[in-house]
Design an enzyme around this catalytic site. Structure first.
Site, PDB file in Angstrom:
ATOM      1  N   HIS A 188       1.005  -1.193  -0.113  1.00 28.08           N
ATOM      2  CA  HIS A 188      -0.079   0.024  -0.093  1.00 28.08           C
ATOM      3  C   HIS A 188       0.869   1.267   0.157  1.00 28.08           C
ATOM      4  O   HIS A 188       2.049   1.393   0.759  1.00 28.08           O
ATOM      5  CB  HIS A 188      -0.868  -0.022   1.228  1.00 28.08           C
ATOM      6  CG  HIS A 188      -1.897   1.124   1.275  1.00 28.08           C
ATOM      7  ND1 HIS A 188      -1.723   2.436   1.618  1.00 28.08           N
ATOM      8  CD2 HIS A 188      -3.038   1.142   0.634  1.00 28.08           C
ATOM      9  CE1 HIS A 188      -2.783   3.119   1.143  1.00 28.08           C
ATOM     10  NE2 HIS A 188      -3.674   2.510   0.666  1.00 28.08           N
ATOM     11  N   GLU A 242      -4.125   1.863  -7.263  1.00 22.97           N
ATOM     12  CA  GLU A 242      -4.550   2.973  -6.204  1.00 22.97           C
ATOM     13  C   GLU A 242      -3.750   4.188  -6.537  1.00 22.97           C
ATOM     14  O   GLU A 242      -2.637   4.200  -6.084  1.00 22.97           O
ATOM     15  CB  GLU A 242      -4.533   2.272  -4.679  1.00 22.97           C
ATOM     16  CG  GLU A 242      -5.350   1.232  -4.709  1.00 22.97           C
ATOM     17  CD  GLU A 242      -5.619   1.050  -3.222  1.00 22.97           C
ATOM     18  OE1 GLU A 242      -6.851   1.134  -2.753  1.00 22.97           O
ATOM     19  OE2 GLU A 242      -4.878   1.080  -2.251  1.00 22.97           O
TER      20      GLU A 242
HETATM   21  P1  PGA Z   1      -9.519   6.134   0.837  1.00 25.16           P
HETATM   22  O1  PGA Z   1      -8.518   4.821   0.984  1.00 25.16           O
HETATM   23  O2  PGA Z   1     -10.715   5.475  -0.135  1.00 25.16           O
HETATM   24  O3  PGA Z   1      -9.704   6.399   1.936  1.00 25.16           O
HETATM   25  O4  PGA Z   1      -9.116   7.025  -0.271  1.00 25.16           O
HETATM   26  C1  PGA Z   1      -8.298   4.063  -0.023  1.00 25.16           C
HETATM   27  C2  PGA Z   1      -7.003   3.238   0.085  1.00 25.16           C
HETATM   28  O5  PGA Z   1      -6.120   3.522   0.588  1.00 25.16           O
HETATM   29  O6  PGA Z   1      -6.859   1.782  -0.301  1.00 25.16           O
END
Ligand code: PGA
Length: 252
Positions: free
Chosen positions: A97, A167
């Site tokens: 992540h 992401e």
């Molecule tokens: P968020 O987080 O939906 O709060 O932007 C997404 C993530 O980090 O997977």
């Protein structure tokens, strides 16, 4: 229109929730059956993993860990290993992540070592990839993401199946900008073209909310959504699950 493939909706709670809050969320979600062809998962903090996994045992909801070390055991203060999270009930492990890459020392090499450990122990990796705003501005988003994938997967068998969450760093979190479908579709298509045969599912994440989810679910390359803040409340998660159940565009 095809209904052949499931749509995934998952949330990582990041560093939030007490045991009481975790239990309330799990109870609320467990009461509501998933619509047909929707796969649900939740990634609690390690303090709540065992409790949440127990609550969802025997249900459709997959439970995962937010990270795990590459070693199986040893003097690594503060860390948890893949065998430990598996023992606590995790069936998938999130890796790479951007918050861990940015703040907690997860280099590509570490992510690759962790991913190899997850695979070695038979759990499903959920690999997060994504470019920052600068990289996108330079037109390098696709290269960057494909590079992250290649480096993460370098040490495992090419037959290894995994979940990938695309992401973009600029879209994540409270300071993030919500991404438009046309911004993410080309990256998702490139990931699919390069790794399609290994993908259990290709997810999109970053400021997903109930308002933006329908158009993201219309992107044909998307198999589902990986959600932070908007799903920390059980009602928000269940609303996203409902939207996934109403989805009409899926890949054949
Ligand atoms: P968020 O987080 O939906 O709060 O932007 C997404 C993530 O980090 O997977």
């Amino acid at each position: 229109m095809s209904a052949a493939r499931p749509t995934w909706i998952g949330t990582s709670w990041k560093m939030t929730k007490t045991l009481a809050e975790a239990s309330a969320w799990a109870d609320a979600v467990a009461r509501v059956p998933a619509p047909e062809r929707v796969r649900r998962f939740v990634v609690p903090p390690s303090t709540a993993l065992h409790q949440v996994a127990g609550r969802f045992a025997g249900t459709d909801v997959l439970v995962g860990a937010q990270d795990a070390h590459w070693e199986d055991a040893g003097p690594w203060t503060g860390e948890v290993s893949v065998p430990q999270v598996a023992d606590a009930g995790a069936r998938l492990v999130e890796l790479g992540h951007s918050e861990r890459r940015q703040h907690l020392g997860d280099t590509d090499d570490r992510v690759a070592a962790k991913l190899a450990a997850v695979v070695r122990h038979g759990l499903l990796p959920l690999l997060c990839v994504g470019e920052d705003a600068d990289t996108r501005a330079r037109g390098r988003a696709v290269d960057h993401v494909l590079g992250q994938l290649a480096r993460a997967l370098g040490g495992v068998d090419p037959g290894t199946r995994l979940l990938v969450a695309y992401e973009p760093v600029w879209a994540i979190g409270a300071g993030g900008t919500r991404a438009a479908p046309e911004q993410v579709a080309p990256v998702l298509a490139a990931v699919r073209a390069a790794y399609g045969d290994r993908l259990e599912a290709l997810l999109y994440g970053g400021s997903v909310d109930v308002r933006g989810a329908p158009e993201l679910l219309e992107v044909p390359e998307v198999d589902g959504l990986f959600v932070g803040r908007s799903a920390w409340d059980a009602a928000g998660f269940l609303r996203l699950v409902e939207l996934a159940g109403e989805r009409r565009t899926t890949r054949p």
